[in-house]
Design an enzyme around this catalytic site. Structure first.
Site, PDB file in Angstrom:
ATOM      1  CB  SER A 146      36.367  19.172  77.733  1.00 17.39           C
ATOM      2  OG  SER A 146      36.043  20.363  77.036  1.00 17.39           O
ATOM      3  CE1 TYR A 159      39.944  17.992  73.725  1.00 19.54           C
ATOM      4  CE2 TYR A 159      37.826  19.141  74.117  1.00 19.54           C
ATOM      5  CZ  TYR A 159      38.924  18.712  74.559  1.00 19.54           C
ATOM      6  OH  TYR A 159      39.345  19.395  75.849  1.00 19.54           O
ATOM      7  CE  LYS A 163      39.347  15.920  76.818  1.00 20.69           C
ATOM      8  NZ  LYS A 163      40.036  15.424  77.802  1.00 20.69           N
TER       9      LYS A 163
END
Length: 178
Positions: A146, A159, A163
């Site tokens: 991402s 998150y 990533k």
């Protein structure tokens, strides 16, 4: 649903496994691989979603083999992979996001996101790569990351951390396995 035009490359005779393949980007990757001629297995926890994805693919002339699999269960991953052919391609598309402010992000959210986005990706890749090596297959392992693996964002600390970790894993694997 309208399927986009696919790239003009061939994967005939190749076998691919796509985690998170029952929907979203994983499903799109599976369709693209099948369109290019690969035999494709899609893995996800939800058997009904897998069957629906395989049925939708079949309506458009593509075959996807559904595999019910909880990728966070390393023992199950090993057992399931032992029953499947050796893959030429692994696409790690399964992912989880829980957006919470940094100061109140819970341990449960942290553990769940890291379990899917980092730990599961690490161990399924390890097992697929070992089987590729043992069969002398020069394959591809693809991690879907991402932009949050390159930048930060509010309410995205967990998150983003997962990533960023995935980006580091990808680089280390490339150096070691390449």
């Amino acid at each position: 649903m309208t399927f986009p035009e696919m790239p003009s490359f061939g994967l005939h005779g190749k076998r691919a496994l796509v985690t998170g393949g029952s929907r979203g980007l994983g499903f799109a990757c599976a369709i693209a691989l099948a369109h290019a001629g690969a035999e494709v297995w899609i893995a996800a926890r939800d058997r009904q979603a897998l069957e629906a994805a395989a049925a939708l693919a079949a309506e458009h002339g593509r075959v996807l083999h559904p595999v019910a699999l909880d990728i966070t269960d390393v023992a199950q991953v090993g057992a399931v992979l032992a029953e499947l052919p050796v893959f030429d391609i692994l696409v790690n598309s399964a992912g989880l996001a829980r957006h919470e402010p940094f100061l109140t992000a819970s341990e449960a959210s942290f553990d769940a996101v890291m379990a899917v986005n980092v730990r599961a990706t690490f161990f399924i890749s390890q097992r697929v790569a070992a089987r590729m090596r043992d069969q002398r297959i020069a394959g591809s392992i693809i991690h879907l990351s991402s932009q949050m693996g390159h930048v930060g964002g509010p309410r995205r600390s967990v998150y983003c951390a997962s990533k960023f970790a995935l980006e580091g894993l990808t680089k280390a694997m490339a150096l070691e396995l390449g």
